[in-house]
Design a protein around this motif. Structure first.
Motif, mmCIF file in Angstrom:
data_model
loop_
_atom_site.group_PDB
_atom_site.id
_atom_site.type_symbol
_atom_site.label_atom_id
_atom_site.label_comp_id
_atom_site.label_asym_id
_atom_site.label_seq_id
_atom_site.Cartn_x
_atom_site.Cartn_y
_atom_site.Cartn_z
ATOM 1 N N VAL B 249 0.854 -1.193 0.000
ATOM 2 C CA VAL B 249 0.000 0.000 0.000
ATOM 3 C C VAL B 249 0.889 1.243 0.000
ATOM 4 O O VAL B 249 1.692 1.436 0.907
ATOM 5 C CB VAL B 249 -0.936 0.010 1.233
ATOM 6 N N LYS B 250 0.752 2.048 -1.024
ATOM 7 C CA LYS B 250 1.609 3.228 -1.138
ATOM 8 C C LYS B 250 0.837 4.528 -0.916
ATOM 9 O O LYS B 250 1.389 5.609 -1.061
ATOM 10 C CB LYS B 250 2.272 3.266 -2.524
ATOM 11 N N SER B 251 -0.432 4.383 -0.607
ATOM 12 C CA SER B 251 -1.234 5.597 -0.466
ATOM 13 C C SER B 251 -0.857 6.360 0.800
ATOM 14 O O SER B 251 -0.480 5.773 1.813
ATOM 15 C CB SER B 251 -2.712 5.212 -0.398
ATOM 16 N N GLU B 252 -0.975 7.675 0.728
ATOM 17 C CA GLU B 252 -0.722 8.509 1.904
ATOM 18 C C GLU B 252 -1.987 8.708 2.718
ATOM 19 O O GLU B 252 -1.946 9.277 3.792
ATOM 20 C CB GLU B 252 -0.202 9.874 1.469
ATOM 21 N N SER B 253 -3.100 8.283 2.141
ATOM 22 C CA SER B 253 -4.374 8.658 2.789
ATOM 23 C C SER B 253 -5.142 7.468 3.319
ATOM 24 O O SER B 253 -6.344 7.382 3.166
ATOM 25 C CB SER B 253 -5.233 9.433 1.789
ATOM 26 N N GLY B 258 -11.841 0.709 6.196
ATOM 27 C CA GLY B 258 -12.542 0.643 4.911
ATOM 28 C C GLY B 258 -11.613 0.936 3.757
ATOM 29 O O GLY B 258 -11.682 0.310 2.701
ATOM 30 N N MET B 259 -10.720 1.915 3.961
ATOM 31 C CA MET B 259 -9.766 2.253 2.900
ATOM 32 C C MET B 259 -8.756 1.124 2.710
ATOM 33 O O MET B 259 -8.430 0.756 1.587
ATOM 34 C CB MET B 259 -9.025 3.528 3.269
ATOM 35 N N LEU B 260 -8.300 0.582 3.826
ATOM 36 C CA LEU B 260 -7.324 -0.509 3.733
ATOM 37 C C LEU B 260 -7.951 -1.712 3.039
ATOM 38 O O LEU B 260 -7.307 -2.359 2.204
ATOM 39 C CB LEU B 260 -6.828 -0.894 5.138
ATOM 40 N N VAL B 297 -7.168 -1.499 12.267
ATOM 41 C CA VAL B 297 -6.497 -0.253 11.899
ATOM 42 C C VAL B 297 -6.717 0.776 13.001
ATOM 43 O O VAL B 297 -7.830 0.913 13.524
ATOM 44 C CB VAL B 297 -7.025 0.279 10.548
ATOM 45 N N GLU B 298 -5.652 1.475 13.326
ATOM 46 C CA GLU B 298 -5.729 2.529 14.330
ATOM 47 C C GLU B 298 -6.748 3.589 13.878
ATOM 48 O O GLU B 298 -6.713 4.038 12.728
ATOM 49 C CB GLU B 298 -4.345 3.174 14.427
#
Lengths: 367, 531
Positions: B249-253, B258-260, B297-298
């Motif tokens: 995963v290279k995203s900064e956001s 849910g995003m993960l 996820v935190e």
């Protein structure tokens, strides 16, 4: 494209649907026209003949373990002749799809979508076939297994509910138009089970090719029984001279189900059985023909071929202008002489293997 | 001030410049946007022996003094050695900082020998009475830990930094699960704080083989996540694959589970979810026992579960909490609800438009009379009602609790009644839409419920286009796609397609002593869960 692997039950479901979906269309009327009330066991004679030919194919697959039927052709008769035999299988499967799809289209047009043009019905069907082919044999096998048990349950329910229309005396004369006639047509029409060659074509998708025999025999027996049950129930529901006039006797039989004022006209249950079984069966045959074609022309990626095959199927299905030509000429010829196309490559390969290769293989094994 | 006169309007004045803010593209490229990015381009940066260089680097990296909450506290240890502490104000326990760290460092270090080779170890052993202390010599790691709430101690003359865990920040208490309610099961749910979530899991799963691995996700944001599984049960390939996907995963956001989930799922184009999300710790533990892995996820009050199948999404923890007869009953009710939610409006469309002969005369007459005054074709009527229903549902879920419920009732009753009275829709259609809408509420998983809601529109269109023929075509493609989905290598429709050995709780639940085996599809190391 990922081919994937499928299990034995999934393969059986594919083959049974490919074989038995014909029972929903004009074949029933055609069989009754040829052999009269003996149709239900004529099918079993055809089935026995097909089992005999399948045994030859099984012998070949045992002699060449881990290879599919097309590779076995190449090994036995050489690449060039092998490609010709594979191409014959490809054409037979392709024509089977086109003819059965046309039968299906006309039956749907008559009973369900009266105002829709055949091109629309065929187009939707082919889009579904093409989409599922893109998912590969794994997706196809799994959906076949997922739906087949529900379809079998629906089929049995419909058969049981139709018992009010059954009249045992309609089964007589039990020998139909004569035993000789029944046996002759039984042998000739064994091409109705010719789809078993799909098992050879898909052999590499099986987790274990040793189970090929078991799968083939089971599929042919179940497929034969289903067609026989359909014919039996239709024969005892309608006088045989009426059956010959019906485009889809099974549908008519189902529409006669009536239990009280509300529980009637439950063809909807049957429509799903009819449609889904045909979709599974024809998609398997369509995919089999693509595999044969790719083998003949050494094409590694099936993806670009699927859509073009879909377009070709669309054209070949609609090329015949009317249903009467299909019923009077094409279907009888294909069912009567289709065995030549289905069985000849197997006969040739088997004979050559038996005469020339078997001894060599035994010597190699001994040494 | 010059007095304004009426002829001023004839005198030309230069227009004052418009002060409206416009966001234009920056002339700078994005290579220097991240202050950390500058240093990351090359090799890993090690800390210096010289404390001044370390201080300069930290200030530069954290944009101090622009960054106001990063605190640097200079001090002298052993009476004369320069040192400094770096921490984020608000993420640390101030009492601990003042009474333990600062006090001990300034007062208790006088007896220590600065020249001693293991001076740092002596500090850890004798002076700093903090629970967790780490050491690092990499700037990247140190800076990540500072953003996680650690306090970094740099000492002049040493190329190692001590990381003191004195985290303390406001967090939500453990509360009732909002979305996965049960009658008999546990009421507690996950919260946003990662250590709290792990502690709940540890409390429920007292297994010494329960492994918790911490990882950071994303390029710059460094949100922490925990990978949880039971060693000895799970197939070891699952955590390996999971770590591989998380590291990719290279995203900064990445800010939530849910995003993960979207980053690590097998196929982003499938309608159906391939990762299960649960807010219930008891359910999460039951998945661990089955041989699945959790990712927490935190900042997210839920856990992601992989690999999953359709039947994991379909079941609730209530199915096994209740006796098998009741579990089977509610499971069958849920199956009927799911089928209705997907197919009912499409079936109605096919029946009304193409196969009227299959409707009994009385019902047909009733439908025909109800539709008599409706000016729209059936497809428009159905689509309008479906969209209206979705609007009500979406609106009621976005507004605060009590108003949301009221909105639902007002929408469903008053709007529906008014639409029928105005002759815009037929009453039978209201029944169809409401029944399929209610049926979709029985689906326990929110993502699956959304997938079902979308599928319903597909079947309405297929039913409209070609009646039952269209629906059967749609069913074939729909189920074929479902059968070809995989979640971390596990077929989505397992154990039905492909058929695998299971604990017999797909639809009909067996008595609890009959459920001996872990799901075969998981290829767990231990196949049996009870004898």
């Amino acid at each position: 494209m990922d081919e994937g692997k499928i299990g034995n039950v999934e393969m059986i479901c594919l083959l049974v649907n490919a074989i038995a979906c014909k029972a929903f269309f004009t074949s029933v009327a055609a069989v009754v026209e040829k052999v009269g009330t003996a149709g239900w066991y004529m099918v079993l004679i055809s089935d026995i003949v097909a089992i005999g030919v399948f045994s030859q194919m099984y012998a070949l697959s045992k002699a060449y373990p881990g290879k599919n039927l097309l590779e076995i052709y190449d090994d036995i008769v050489g690449k060039k002749v092998g490609k010709v035999l594979s191409f014959i299988s490809c054409i037979m499967l392709f024509v089977t799809v086109s003819i059965t799809l046309r039968e299906f289209t006309d039956a749907t047009n008559v009973y369900l979508l009266h105002e829709s043009p055949p091109g629309f019905i065929v187009g939707m069907f082919i889009i579904a076939m093409v989409t599922v082919c893109f998912l590969g044999i794994e997706g196809l096998g799994r959906v076949a297994k997922f739906l087949s048990f529900i379809l079998l349950f629906n089929f049995l329910i419909v058969m049981v509910l139709s018992y009010r229309t059954f009249q045992g005396y309609k089964l007589f004369p039990i020998l139909g138009y004569g035993l000789g006639n029944t046996v002759r047509h039984g042998i000739m029409r064994s091409s109705a089970f010719g789809e078993f060659i799909l098992l050879g074509v898909f052999a590499k998708a099986l987790n274990n090719t040793k189970d090929l025999g078991k799968i083939g025999y089971k599929s042919l027996i179940i497929g034969g029984l289903i067609i026989s049950i359909v014919l039996f129930s239709v024969i005892i529901s309608f006088p045989y001279y009426v059956t010959t006039e019906l485009a889809d006797p099974l549908y008519i039989m189902v529409s006669l189900i009536q239990y009280g004022r509300f529980f009637q006209r439950i063809e909807v249950v049957f429509i799903f059985t009819w449609n889904l079984s045909t979709l599974i069966g024809l998609t398997a045959i369509f995919y089999g023909s693509i595999i044969c074609y790719c083998h003949v022309f050494n094409i590694k990626d099936k993806k670009p071929i699927i859509i073009s095959f879909g377009i070709s199927t669309y054209i070949s299905t609609l090329i015949v202008p009317s249903i009467s030509i299909i019923l009077d000429y094409i279907v009888p010829i294909f069912r009567g002489y289709g065995w030549i196309g289905f069985y000849t490559p197997i006969f040739i390969s088997w004979a050559i293997w038996l005469l020339f290769r078997r001894g060599k293989q035994t010597n190699v094994e001994k040494s | 001030m010059q007095k304004k006169s009426w002829w001023d309007i004839f005198i030309y004045k230069e227009k004052t410049q418009n002060q409206q803010f416009e966001l234009l593209e920056s002339k700078e490229d994005d290579s220097n946007v991240s202050s950390w990015g500058k240093h990351r381009a090359g090799k890993e940066a090690y800390i210096y022996v010289d404390i001044k260089r370390n201080l300069r680097r930290i200030k530069e990296d954290f944009n101090i003094p622009k960054n106001a909450d990063i605190t640097i506290r200079k001090l002298k240890i052993c009476g004369h050695i320069d040192a400094f502490l770096v921490f984020i104000d608000g993420l640390i326990d101030k009492k601990m900082m003042n009474k333990v760290v600062l006090k001990n460092l300034m007062l208790e270090t006088t007896g220590l020998d600065y020249e001693e080779e293991n001076f740092i170890d002596a500090l850890v052993d004798k002076v700093l009475n903090v629970g967790t202390i780490g050491k690092s010599n990499l700037f990247d790691k140190i800076e990540n830990q500072i953003t996680n709430g650690f306090c970094a101690l740099f000492i002049d003359g040493y190329n190692k930094c001590l990381l003191l865990e004195i985290k303390d920040y406001p967090k939500r208490n453990i509360e009732k699960a909002e979305n996965e309610k049960t009658i008999r099961g546990s009421k507690e749910s996950f919260v946003e704080d990662l250590p709290t979530n792990i502690s709940i899991l540890r409390r429920l799963c007292k297994n010494k083989n329960l492994i918790v691995e911490y990882m950071n996700i994303g390029a710059d944001n460094n949100i922490g996540c925990a990978l949880v599984y039971i060693d000895g049960i799970i197939n070891p390939e699952i955590p390996k694959e999971l770590k591989k996907r998380i590291n990719k995963v290279k995203s900064e956001s990445i800010l939530s589970s849910g995003m993960l989930e979207q980053w690590i799922e097998d196929s982003k184009w499938q309608l159906f979810p391939q990762v299960l999300n649960t807010e219930r710790p008891d359910r999460a533990v039951s998945f661990l026992i089955e041989g699945k892995a959790l990712i927490i996820v935190e900042g997210s009050p839920s856990a992601n579960v992989v690999p999953i199948t359709f039947f994991n999404l379909y079941h609730t923890s209530e199915d096994t909490d209740l006796r098998w007869q009741y579990g089977t009953f509610i499971s069958i009710v849920r199956l009927i609800g799911t089928i209705m939610a997907v197919f009912l409006p499409g079936f109605y469309m096919a029946l009304v438009l193409y196969s009227q002969e299959m409707i009994s005369s009385e019902l047909l007459a009733s439908i025909a009379s109800a539709r008599e005054g409706v000016p729209f074709p059936t497809i428009i009527e159905l689509m309008v009602m479906e969209v209206a229903f979705e609007l009500i549902r979406e609106a009621s879920s976005r507004v605060p609790g009590a108003i949301g419920e009221t909105l639902g009732i007002v929408g469903a009753l008053i709007l529906g009644q008014a639409a029928v009275q105005a002759g815009l829709v037929s009453p039978i259609l209201i029944i169809i839409v409401a029944a399929s809408g209610i049926a979709s509420y029985v689906i326990p998983d929110y993502s699956l419920s959304l997938a079902v809601r979308v599928s319903r529109f597909f079947f309405i269109i297929m039913g409209y286009m070609a009646g039952f023929y269209g629906i059967s075509i749609g069913m074939f493609v729909y189920f074929a796609i479902m059968c070809s989905i995989k979640s971390f290598g596990v077929p989505f429709m397992a154990p039905v397609a492909p058929k695998l050995r299971t604990s017999h709780d797909i639809i009909a639940v067996r008595p609890i002593d009959g459920m001996k085996y872990r799901p075969d599809k998981m290829n767990t190391l231990k196949k049996q869960k009870s004898k």
